[in-house]
Design an enzyme around this catalytic site. Structure first.
Site, PDB file in Angstrom:
ATOM      1  N   LYS A  94     -33.367   1.323   5.224  1.00 50.57           N
ATOM      2  CA  LYS A  94     -33.461   2.796   5.221  1.00 50.57           C
ATOM      3  C   LYS A  94     -33.840   3.276   6.603  1.00 50.57           C
ATOM      4  O   LYS A  94     -34.480   2.536   7.370  1.00 50.57           O
ATOM      5  CB  LYS A  94     -34.545   3.239   4.234  1.00 50.57           C
TER       6      LYS A  94
HETATM    7  N1  GLU Z   1     -29.103   7.364   0.267  1.00 48.68           N
HETATM    8  C1  GLU Z   1     -28.516   6.849  -0.931  1.00 48.68           C
HETATM    9  C2  GLU Z   1     -29.548   6.126  -1.772  1.00 48.68           C
HETATM   10  O1  GLU Z   1     -30.733   6.318  -1.623  1.00 48.68           O
HETATM   11  C3  GLU Z   1     -27.268   6.025  -0.643  1.00 48.68           C
HETATM   12  C4  GLU Z   1     -27.466   4.787   0.145  1.00 48.68           C
HETATM   13  C5  GLU Z   1     -26.166   4.099   0.534  1.00 48.68           C
HETATM   14  O2  GLU Z   1     -25.125   4.481   0.071  1.00 48.68           O
HETATM   15  O3  GLU Z   1     -26.256   3.179   1.343  1.00 48.68           O
HETATM   16  O4  GLU Z   1     -29.214   5.375  -2.645  1.00 48.68           O
END
Ligand code: GLU
Length: 437
Positions: A127
């Site tokens: 993240k």
């Molecule tokens: N931000 C989204 C989540 O928290 C998508 C993450 C992604 O597709 O890599 O799942």
């Protein structure tokens, strides 16, 4: 050394808890660790693996200097964390928000590890975040921040190592800038370095709606489990960004009655059901739901306690806490956001018989279609939208059934069932790979 003798996981968890400062209701990392500890204890996870899985693999903090439109230099802070990459490249979004902290990004990266494992994708968890208020920045300033952040963390990124995607306050345009910056450095176009890109440049059809669609699929599974009808089921949704508004739209198309929605400015409520297409149009024109005609104003806090069949918290972390969990009157909660419920609130919701579809299952539709996008980019062969949506449905329904089976087998909530399934899958790979030292 005192540490030489391996202890069991229960002792480790206790020691760890005593050592750490625990603010269970505000720190998302603690919220995540509470569930992790509970699941690890029930799985009787080996102490060594427990230590490995709770520690993020890599954390990078960078400073991002840019020249503002005014000519002034401003320095922002950016973070990228890879929590675990044993099952594949780190995968996870990038958020732009003033509330971003290292603890938050650590928690969100770990949630991505568990989420990818719950839906059985060949990805680990990562993240990123930049501490900024995107609404106070121009498009040119946001582009500079994005590009400078990308180049500062470029050694972590790549289709085989770490693949960002949209999250809170980031979108397709931001992904396009990341892809371009990365490609310029590599001196050739690398589409698979990010997902959630515009379709014209290697994005996947259906990606934008994918998280909301996943919420719909898992909610329908939960309604079936609870022997409740889909048609006419009443829904309250907190958050009207990509996830909240898409979930609202898709649920309404499915015959459900969306009685309340909200955004930062507050919420609107109508017992006979809102016209979601109209709400979307209103927000396009006025930016916020505030002032929407023909509905009763409610606060975000009030929305969470409205009587309804399904409550979808689709905004930020820690909105259902020990303070308001007893007031929740929904029968099912579908966690569109990451970490909307604190660990203390879990116990109250369980006691009150509220069926929670946990975030790492409920909102996994987004990363599932991110996976499809990554596969399509690497194969250079693109699927039609129907194929994307069908494959998404199949994966989400299977994951739901696997989590339900785990929770029944161990007589635990869906949340702890999901963590147990995920931890077991990640642990299995660690056991097979062994320890490199
Ligand atoms: N931000 C989204 C989540 O928290 C998508 C993450 C992604 O597709 O890599 O799942």
């Amino acid at each position: 050394m005192a540490n030489a003798k391996p202890r069991n996981v229960q002792t480790l968890i206790k020691q760890d808890r005593d050592l750490r400062f625990r603010s269970l209701e505000t720190d998302p990392f603690e919220s995540m660790m509470q569930r992790f500890d509970d699941a690890a204890r029930r799985l009787n996870l080996e102490p060594g693996l427990y230590k490995v899985l709770r520690a993020p693999e890599k954390q990078l903090i960078v400073s991002i200097p840019i020249m503002r439109d005014s000519g002034e230099i401003e320095v922002f802070t950016g973070i990228r964390v890879q929590h675990n990459t044993s099952r594949g490249p780190g995968k996870g979004g990038l958020r732009f928000d003033l509330g971003v902290t290292l603890e938050e990004v650590n928690a969100l990266a770990a949630w991505m590890t568990w989420k990818c494992a719950v839906v059985n994708l060949p990805f680990g968890g990562a993240k990123g975040g930049v501490i900024c208020d995107p609404h106070a920045l121009s498009a040119a300033e946001l582009e500079k921040i994005t590009r400078r952040y990308t180049s500062a963390i470029i050694d972590m990124l790549g289709p085989d190592s770490d693949v960002p995607a949209p999250d809170v306050n980031t979108n397709e345009r931001v992904m396009a800038w990341i892809m371009d910056t990365y490609s310029m450095h590599k001196r050739h176009t690398v589409t698979a370095v990010v997902t959630g890109k515009p379709v014209e440049m290697g994005g996947s059809l259906g990606r934008r709606e994918a998280t909301g669609r996943g919420c719909l699929v898992t909610t329908k599974c939960a309604l079936r489990h609870r022997k409740m009808k889909v048609k006419g089921a009443t829904v309250a949704i907190q958050g009207f960004g990509n996830v909240g508004s898409t979930t609202a739209r898709l649920m309404q198309q499915e015959g459900m009655k969306v009685i309340a929605v909200s955004d930062k400015s507050g919420g609107i409520h109508s017992q006979k059901g809102l016209d979601i297409e109209h709400c979307v149009e209103w927000v396009k024109e006025h930016r916020f739901l505030e002032g929407y005609p023909g509905a009763v104003q409610v606060t975000n806090e009030e929305l969470l306690t409205l009587p309804c069949d399904v409550l979808v918290p689709a905004a930020l972390e820690n909105v259902i806490t020990s303070k308001n969990a007893d007031l929740v009157r929904a029968k099912i909660i579908c966690e569109g956001a990451n970490g909307p419920t604190t660990a203390r609130a879990d116990a109250i919701l369980d006691r009150n018989g509220i069926y929670v579809i946990p975030d790492i299952l409920a909102n996994a539709g987004g990363v599932t279609v991110s996976y499809f996008e990554w596969v399509q980019d690497r194969g250079g062969y693109f699927w039609d939208e129907h194929t994307v949506n069908e494959r998404l449905r199949i994966i989400m329904e299977k994951a739901f059934e696997e989590v339900a089976a785990m929770s029944e087998k161990h007589d635990v909530s869906m949340r702890i069932g999901a963590y147990m399934l995920a931890i077991e899958r990640v642990a299995a790979v660690h056991r097979l790979r062994g320890m490199y030292a």
